[in-house]
Scaffold this active site. Structure first.
Site, PDB file in Angstrom:
ATOM      1  CG  MET A 149      -8.203   7.150   3.118  1.00 53.26           C
ATOM      2  SD  MET A 149      -7.199   7.162   4.601  1.00 53.26           S
ATOM      3  CE  MET A 149      -6.408   5.557   4.470  1.00 53.26           C
ATOM      4  CG  MET A 197     -11.563  -2.784   5.822  1.00 52.94           C
ATOM      5  SD  MET A 197     -10.113  -2.419   4.816  1.00 52.94           S
ATOM      6  CE  MET A 197      -9.038  -1.614   5.998  1.00 52.94           C
ATOM      7  CG  HIS A 199      -3.948  -1.466  -1.416  1.00 54.76           C
ATOM      8  ND1 HIS A 199      -5.088  -2.197  -1.671  1.00 54.76           N
ATOM      9  CD2 HIS A 199      -4.245  -0.695  -0.349  1.00 54.76           C
ATOM     10  CE1 HIS A 199      -6.032  -1.880  -0.801  1.00 54.76           C
ATOM     11  NE2 HIS A 199      -5.548  -0.964   0.019  1.00 54.76           N
ATOM     12  CG  MET A 254     -11.225   3.330   2.760  1.00 55.86           C
ATOM     13  SD  MET A 254      -9.629   3.274   3.580  1.00 55.86           S
ATOM     14  CE  MET A 254      -8.561   3.376   2.159  1.00 55.86           C
ATOM     15  N   GLY A 272      -2.816  -3.987   9.158  1.00 55.92           N
ATOM     16  CA  GLY A 272      -2.032  -4.576  10.242  1.00 55.92           C
ATOM     17  C   GLY A 272      -1.361  -5.895   9.905  1.00 55.92           C
ATOM     18  CG  ASP A 303      -6.245  -2.878   3.481  1.00 53.73           C
ATOM     19  OD1 ASP A 303      -5.117  -2.698   3.962  1.00 53.73           O
ATOM     20  OD2 ASP A 303      -6.887  -1.999   2.872  1.00 53.73           O
ATOM     21  N   GLY A 308      -8.542   3.940   7.586  1.00 54.25           N
ATOM     22  CA  GLY A 308      -8.212   5.353   7.781  1.00 54.25           C
ATOM     23  C   GLY A 308      -6.725   5.614   7.952  1.00 54.25           C
ATOM     24  CG  HIS A 315      -9.270   0.265   0.136  1.00 53.65           C
ATOM     25  ND1 HIS A 315      -8.609   0.026   1.329  1.00 53.65           N
ATOM     26  CD2 HIS A 315     -10.593   0.242   0.430  1.00 53.65           C
ATOM     27  CE1 HIS A 315      -9.498  -0.121   2.294  1.00 53.65           C
ATOM     28  NE2 HIS A 315     -10.710   0.014   1.780  1.00 53.65           N
ATOM     29  CG  ASP A 335      -5.053   2.454   1.243  1.00 46.31           C
ATOM     30  OD1 ASP A 335      -5.989   1.649   1.197  1.00 46.31           O
ATOM     31  OD2 ASP A 335      -3.886   2.132   1.566  1.00 46.31           O
ATOM     32  CB  SER A 386      -0.886   0.006   1.241  1.00 47.47           C
ATOM     33  OG  SER A 386      -1.369   1.314   1.445  1.00 47.47           O
TER      34      SER A 386
END
Ligand code: DX5
Ligand code: ZN
Length: 224
Positions: free
Chosen positions: A40, A140, A36, A71, A180, A178, A145, A69, A38, A11
């Site tokens: 947001m 997730m 990836h 969000m 951690g 996705d 976030g 992705h 993200d 990511s």
């Protein structure tokens, strides 16, 4: 059908945006399968990240598929824009869309793979009437976030149940996880059935990205 080959998707949220093309090319050369991105909006999630110009820049920097992705609220409004910018997979959150079935089909009509993302609190039963309409489920394992959050082990049973659903489908469905994921957590994630694993901090947060990707793959093979 569940694709059983493991793909790693670094990511770029954890990358150095000042040298984004180099960062992407470094993980491509080190064997990453997807990039990836993200997106947001500060509304669906508390953070604001990047949008269309960065997807365009990522598209120019690599031959790898770009995995977007979203969000964002009202994702349907922007699907065509992200397809045009160079996304190969577009995922949006089921919690953010009032007409998820229609949005999934919109993505497919744009010629892209359609992904549906589920927050940690969302039950997988929402997939039951959508399996024919999607190509990927994104689970997730943190609240979306931010990168660098702690993996939620409560999600492992959901990964297991969703991969069973994917196996029983007539067409190929990817199960992406996705949040951690690192060398400690990837084994359990892969064992539960995920075949695409996103990693932000565990790849771009490390000095040697090649070693980081190798370490993830070894840990997945050892425990998966
Ligand atoms: C979180 C994003 C993730 C994030 C993952 O909302 O969706 O893709 O970049 O970062 P790590 O792997 O550090 O949790
Ligand atoms: Zn993500």
């Amino acid at each position: 059908m569940l694709n059983s080959v493991l793909s790693l998707a670094p990511s770029i949220l954890s990358a150095d945006f000042g040298r984004l093309a180099d960062e992407i090319q470094e993980v491509e050369a080190a064997g990453a399968e997807l990039i990836h991105v993200d997106v947001m909006d500060g509304s669906f999630v508390p953070n604001i990240s990047v949008g269309l110009p960065i997807v365009e820049a990522a598209r120019k920097a690599t031959h790898l598929p770009i995995d977007v992705h979203l969000m964002i609220v009202q994702p349907e409004k922007y699907l065509a824009d992200f397809a045009r910018a160079g996304a190969d997979i577009i995922s949006f959150h089921v919690e953010a869309s009032t007409h998820a079935q229609r949005a999934l089909n919109q993505i497919r009509e744009l010629g892209k793979r359609a992904g549906l993302a589920l927050n940690p609190h969302t039950h997988e039963s929402c997939l039951d009437y959508l399996l024919d309409d999607l190509d990927m489920v994104m689970l997730m394992t943190v609240n979306p976030g931010f990168s660098g959050q702690k993996f939620l082990p409560s999600q492992l049973s959901k990964i297991l149940r969703v991969s069973e659903k994917a196996k029983s489908a007539a067409h190929m469905i990817d199960v992406q996880v996705d949040g951690g994921v690192n060398a400690e957590t990837i084994g359990a994630v892969v064992k539960a059935g995920a075949n695409i694993v996103v990693a932000g901090n565990a790849v771009f947060g490390q000095r040697d990205r090649g070693a980081a990707l190798r370490g993830l793959r070894q840990a997945a093979a050892a425990h998966g």
